[in-house]
Design a protein around this motif. Structure first.
Motif, PDB file in Angstrom:
ATOM      1  N   LEU A 138       0.832  -1.211   0.000  1.00 44.03           N
ATOM      2  CA  LEU A 138       0.000   0.000   0.000  1.00 44.03           C
ATOM      3  C   LEU A 138       0.867   1.261   0.000  1.00 44.03           C
ATOM      4  N   TRP A 139       1.937   1.246   0.772  1.00 49.44           N
ATOM      5  CA  TRP A 139       2.844   2.398   0.847  1.00 49.44           C
ATOM      6  C   TRP A 139       3.434   2.700  -0.528  1.00 49.44           C
ATOM      7  N   ALA A 140       3.824   1.664  -1.245  1.00 49.16           N
ATOM      8  CA  ALA A 140       4.373   1.853  -2.604  1.00 49.16           C
ATOM      9  C   ALA A 140       3.314   2.459  -3.526  1.00 49.16           C
ATOM     10  N   GLN A 141       2.072   2.007  -3.420  1.00 53.14           N
ATOM     11  CA  GLN A 141       0.987   2.588  -4.220  1.00 53.14           C
ATOM     12  C   GLN A 141       0.742   4.050  -3.848  1.00 53.14           C
ATOM     13  N   TYR A 142       0.813   4.348  -2.575  1.00 55.81           N
ATOM     14  CA  TYR A 142       0.626   5.716  -2.079  1.00 55.81           C
ATOM     15  C   TYR A 142       1.704   6.639  -2.643  1.00 55.81           C
ATOM     16  N   LEU A 143       2.947   6.196  -2.572  1.00 59.43           N
ATOM     17  CA  LEU A 143       4.046   7.003  -3.105  1.00 59.43           C
ATOM     18  C   LEU A 143       3.903   7.192  -4.613  1.00 59.43           C
ATOM     19  N   ALA A 144       3.472   6.145  -5.319  1.00 60.67           N
ATOM     20  CA  ALA A 144       3.260   6.257  -6.768  1.00 60.67           C
ATOM     21  C   ALA A 144       2.136   7.241  -7.075  1.00 60.67           C
ATOM     22  N   PHE A 145       1.073   7.242  -6.268  1.00 62.96           N
ATOM     23  CA  PHE A 145      -0.034   8.170  -6.455  1.00 62.96           C
ATOM     24  C   PHE A 145       0.451   9.610  -6.420  1.00 62.96           C
ATOM     25  N   TYR A 146       1.364   9.892  -5.484  1.00 59.25           N
ATOM     26  CA  TYR A 146       1.906  11.251  -5.350  1.00 59.25           C
ATOM     27  C   TYR A 146       3.185  11.452  -6.150  1.00 59.25           C
ATOM     28  N   ASP A 147       3.580  10.438  -6.936  1.00 60.47           N
ATOM     29  CA  ASP A 147       4.785  10.517  -7.765  1.00 60.47           C
ATOM     30  C   ASP A 147       6.010  10.894  -6.934  1.00 60.47           C
ATOM     31  N   VAL A 148       6.165  10.173  -5.821  1.00 65.09           N
ATOM     32  CA  VAL A 148       7.259  10.408  -4.884  1.00 65.09           C
ATOM     33  C   VAL A 148       8.099   9.138  -4.790  1.00 65.09           C
ATOM     34  N   THR A 149       9.399   9.322  -4.733  1.00 65.70           N
ATOM     35  CA  THR A 149      10.309   8.200  -4.528  1.00 65.70           C
ATOM     36  C   THR A 149      11.022   8.400  -3.194  1.00 65.70           C
ATOM     37  N   THR A 201      11.378   3.942   4.074  1.00 72.66           N
ATOM     38  CA  THR A 201      10.218   3.058   4.226  1.00 72.66           C
ATOM     39  C   THR A 201      10.405   2.123   5.410  1.00 72.66           C
ATOM     40  N   SER A 202      11.587   1.546   5.544  1.00 69.82           N
ATOM     41  CA  SER A 202      11.858   0.645   6.675  1.00 69.82           C
ATOM     42  C   SER A 202      11.791   1.389   8.001  1.00 69.82           C
ATOM     43  N   ALA A 203      12.316   2.602   8.038  1.00 68.04           N
ATOM     44  CA  ALA A 203      12.268   3.398   9.266  1.00 68.04           C
ATOM     45  C   ALA A 203      10.825   3.753   9.612  1.00 68.04           C
ATOM     46  N   THR A 204      10.020   4.041   8.602  1.00 71.59           N
ATOM     47  CA  THR A 204       8.614   4.353   8.847  1.00 71.59           C
ATOM     48  C   THR A 204       7.909   3.147   9.450  1.00 71.59           C
ATOM     49  N   TRP A 205       8.124   1.975   8.865  1.00 71.83           N
ATOM     50  CA  TRP A 205       7.500   0.774   9.413  1.00 71.83           C
ATOM     51  C   TRP A 205       7.977   0.538  10.848  1.00 71.83           C
ATOM     52  N   ALA A 206       9.270   0.707  11.101  1.00 73.96           N
ATOM     53  CA  ALA A 206       9.808   0.511  12.450  1.00 73.96           C
ATOM     54  C   ALA A 206       9.146   1.468  13.438  1.00 73.96           C
ATOM     55  N   ARG A 207       8.931   2.704  13.028  1.00 74.50           N
ATOM     56  CA  ARG A 207       8.252   3.669  13.905  1.00 74.50           C
ATOM     57  C   ARG A 207       6.817   3.220  14.196  1.00 74.50           C
ATOM     58  N   LEU A 208       6.136   2.721  13.173  1.00 74.46           N
ATOM     59  CA  LEU A 208       4.758   2.269  13.360  1.00 74.46           C
ATOM     60  C   LEU A 208       4.678   1.133  14.374  1.00 74.46           C
ATOM     61  N   MET A 209       5.720   0.313  14.436  1.00 72.88           N
ATOM     62  CA  MET A 209       5.723  -0.841  15.331  1.00 72.88           C
ATOM     63  C   MET A 209       6.338  -0.547  16.691  1.00 72.88           C
TER      64      MET A 209
END
Length: 144
Positions: free
Chosen positions: A16-27, A33-41
């Motif tokens: 989903l995160w990859a789709q979200y970034l593609a929607f906003y044309d962001v790389t 991404t790994s740090a974001t997931w780590a923060r979520l957990m």
């Protein structure tokens, strides 16, 4: 169904995160991404995610964080990222994610919920305008 993200959700969330970034044309780098997931957990992190499911399939998320405010006595809740897959849009799940976050924030005693979106994101703005009108503020972001 909407619930908190759990460790076993990582693969679905990353998709989903990859789709979200593609929607906003962001790389973003894989490290971000790994740090974001780590923060979520991380239980000590204020950054959390609520996940939306449709028929058992993960189809969306609301990434949010709470923080102290200088404008109220309690905390604010910032909805940083809201996303639904294309197939899940128009089914009321975006509204459900926001309503879920409102209920969560109220239950935790947070004082306000706020978010922003791209000016041209008319579909999202139609949904957001049903909750509250734009407050007229513009966002400025300075990269350091």
């Amino acid at each position: 169904m909407i619930r908190d993200a759990e460790p076993q959700d990582e693969t679905g969330w990353r998709d989903l995160w990859a789709q979200y970034l593609a929607f906003y044309d962001v790389t973003l780098t894989p490290e971000i991404t790994s740090a974001t997931w780590a923060r979520l957990m991380d239980p000590a992190s204020p950054v959390k995610a609520r996940l939306a499911f449709d028929g058992g399939e993960m189809v969306g998320f609301a990434i949010h964080l709470n923080h102290p405010s200088t404008w109220v006595l309690g905390n604010d809740c910032y909805l940083e990222d809201l996303f639904l897959t294309e197939a899940a849009r128009g089914k009321g799940l975006g509204r459900a994610l926001i309503e879920d976050l409102i209920a969560l924030a109220r239950a935790r005693g947070w004082q306000r919920l706020y978010w922003h979106t791209d000016e041209g994101n008319t579909t999202a703005r139609q949904l957001y305008d049903r909750f509250t009108p734009s407050d007229g503020h513009l966002r400025y972001r300075l990269k350091l």
